[in-house]
Motif scaffolding. Structure first.
Motif, PDB file in Angstrom:
ATOM      1  N   VAL A   1      68.460  19.102 125.453  1.00  0.00           N
ATOM      2  CA  VAL A   1      68.953  18.677 126.764  1.00  0.00           C
ATOM      3  C   VAL A   1      67.787  18.494 127.731  1.00  0.00           C
ATOM      4  O   VAL A   1      67.720  17.513 128.478  1.00  0.00           O
ATOM      5  N   TYR A   2      66.854  19.443 127.714  1.00  0.00           N
ATOM      6  CA  TYR A   2      65.690  19.355 128.594  1.00  0.00           C
ATOM      7  C   TYR A   2      64.893  18.075 128.319  1.00  0.00           C
ATOM      8  O   TYR A   2      64.422  17.408 129.252  1.00  0.00           O
ATOM      9  N   ALA A   3      64.750  17.700 127.056  1.00  0.00           N
ATOM     10  CA  ALA A   3      63.989  16.505 126.695  1.00  0.00           C
ATOM     11  C   ALA A   3      64.618  15.247 127.283  1.00  0.00           C
ATOM     12  O   ALA A   3      63.914  14.325 127.713  1.00  0.00           O
ATOM     13  N   LEU A   4      65.945  15.189 127.321  1.00  0.00           N
ATOM     14  CA  LEU A   4      66.627  14.035 127.902  1.00  0.00           C
ATOM     15  C   LEU A   4      66.389  13.945 129.401  1.00  0.00           C
ATOM     16  O   LEU A   4      66.240  12.848 129.952  1.00  0.00           O
ATOM     17  N   ILE A   5      66.363  15.072 130.066  1.00  0.00           N
ATOM     18  CA  ILE A   5      66.122  15.087 131.511  1.00  0.00           C
ATOM     19  C   ILE A   5      64.663  14.788 131.809  1.00  0.00           C
ATOM     20  O   ILE A   5      64.338  14.114 132.788  1.00  0.00           O
ATOM     21  N   GLU A   6      63.766  15.270 130.972  1.00  0.00           N
ATOM     22  CA  GLU A   6      62.335  15.137 131.207  1.00  0.00           C
ATOM     23  C   GLU A   6      61.859  13.689 131.111  1.00  0.00           C
ATOM     24  O   GLU A   6      60.976  13.259 131.867  1.00  0.00           O
TER      25      GLU A   6
END
Length: 319
Positions: free
Chosen positions: A22-27
Motif C-alpha cells: 500500500v505504501y508503494a502505491l502512495i509513494e
C-alpha cells in the motif's frame, strides 16, 4: 480576506494487503492516475532525499484543477505527509498525511488526514472544500484498496500504436489539441464539447460511433503540453471499462520526422463482461474487444493527424 480557522478531517479504510504494498502505491505518484479516480496526471518535479515537489492535475467536485505539493516520505513509519505550495481557489491552504498501520502481515489500516482553510470567509467556499475532501478521500481510499488487493491477472493492461509523420510536431499537436474540430475531421466522432478554462487543462466530452452504428459518450480531462504530449483520463467511461487513461506523445526523430504514439491503459469491468458480451465471454474476450476498438479509433486519429501535418497543416515549418 482569508480565514484563520483551520479545519481537520480524517478518513480511513482497512485494506487486505501488506502495508508495504500500500505504501508503494502512495509513494509513486506516477501511478496515481491508474489508482485514484480524481487524479488525471501527476509528476515529480524535483526530489531531494525523502522530500519531493509534485504537481497534480485532478478533478474536485467535477471541476478540473491543478496544484503543486511538497511531500515528505517516511518509509520507516510508512507515512507520507503533504502540503500544497500553491492552492487553487476556493482553497486557501491544505495539507495532510497518508498513514499506513499494519494490522497483520497481509492486512493494514490506511488513514488519510487533511487540514485546510478556505481562501475567504464565505461559507460556500468552506462547504465546497469539505465536500471535495470528503468525496475525493472516500473515492481515493476505496480505489487504493481495490488496487492493492489481489486482482484477476490481466484485468489492467497497457498498449500503444505509433505512426511516423513527415511533418512538424507543431502541426501534429494542433490537430490533437483542437479536438473541437474532430467531428469534421474524424469519421468516428459524432459530437464534441471542449472547455478550456485554464490554459492546457481541457475538459472534453465526446460522442463516438461504434461499428454497429451505436453512439457512446465519454468525458475526459486532458493535460496538454504544447508540441510534446496530451495526457488524458476518462472520467466517464464505457460500461466495459472501469479505467481508461491515455497519452498522445509526439517525439521528433530528426530529418523532418516525428513519431506520434497513442498509448492506452485500461482496466476491464469484470463484473459486467457476461452481461455486456454474453454468457460465453471471458476476460480475454473483453480485452481483445476493447483493444481492437481503441486501437481502431487511435489509428484513425493518428493517420488523420499525419495527413494534416504532411499536407501543410497550420503551415508550421519542418525543421
Amino acid at each position: 480576506m482569508t480565514t484563520d480557522t483551520v479545519h481537520e478531517t480524517e478518513h480511513l479504510i482497512v485494506v487486505d494487503a501488506p502495508a508495504e504494498r500500500v505504501y508503494a502505491l502512495i509513494e509513486d505518484v506516477g501511478t496515481w492516475p491508474e489508482v485514484f479516480p480524481p487524479t488525471v496526471h501527476a509528476e515529480c518535479l524535483e526530489r531531494d532525499g525523502d522530500t519531493e515537489l509534485i504537481r497534480i492535475w485532478a478533478t474536485a467536485n467535477g471541476v478540473a484543477k491543478t496544484w503543486t505539493s511538497r511531500r515528505r516520505h517516511d518509509p520507516g513509519r510508512l507515512s507520507v505527509s503533504f502540503r500544497q505550495e500553491r492552492s487553487q481557489h476556493p482553497v486557501g491552504g491544505m495539507g495532510g498525511a497518508w498513514v499506513i498501520e499494519p494490522i497483520t502481515d497481509a492486512r493494514c489500516r490506511v488513514r488519510l488526514l487533511h487540514d485546510f482553510f478556505p481562501a475567504s470567509d464565505e461559507p460556500a467556499d468552506l462547504e465546497w472544500i469539505k465536500q471535495a475532501v470528503d468525496r475525493n478521500s472516500a473515492s481515493e481510499l476505496q480505489a487504493l484498496k481495490s488496487s492493492a488487493e489481489p486482482a484477476e491477472p490481466g484485468q489492467c493492461f497497457t498498449f500503444a500504436d505509433t505512426v511516423t509523420v513527415e511533418g512538424s510536431a507543431e502541426d501534429v499537436y494542433d490537430f490533437l489539441n483542437n479536438a473541437q474540430l474532430w467531428p469534421q475531421r474524424l469519421p468516428h466522432v459524432a459530437r464534441v464539447s471542449l472547455d478550456e478554462d485554464s490554459p492546457g487543462l481541457q475538459v472534453l466530452e465526446m460522442d463516438t460511433r461504434t461499428k454497429d452504428g451505436s453512439v457512446h459518450t465519454t468525458r475526459s480531462v486532458r493535460v496538454c503540453e504544447p508540441h510534446r504530449s496530451i495526457v488524458y483520463k476518462q472520467t466517464v467511461t464505457p460500461a466495459l471499462m472501469t479505467l481508461h487513461t491515455g497519452r498522445w506523445l509526439i517525439e521528433p526523430q530528426g530529418a523532418g520526422q516525428v513519431a506520434v504514439t497513442s498509448r492506452h491503459t485500461v482496466r476491464i469491468n469484470t463484473a459486467r463482461i457476461t452481461e455486456l458480451l454474453g454468457p460465453e465471454a471471458d476476460l480475454a474476450t473483453a480485452q481483445q474487444l476493447v483493444r481492437n476498438a481503441l486501437s481502431a479509433n487511435s489509428l484513425t486519429t493518428l493517420r488523420a493527424a499525419k495527413a494534416y501535418a504532411e499536407g501543410g497543416g497550420g503551415r508550421h515549418p519542418v525543421p
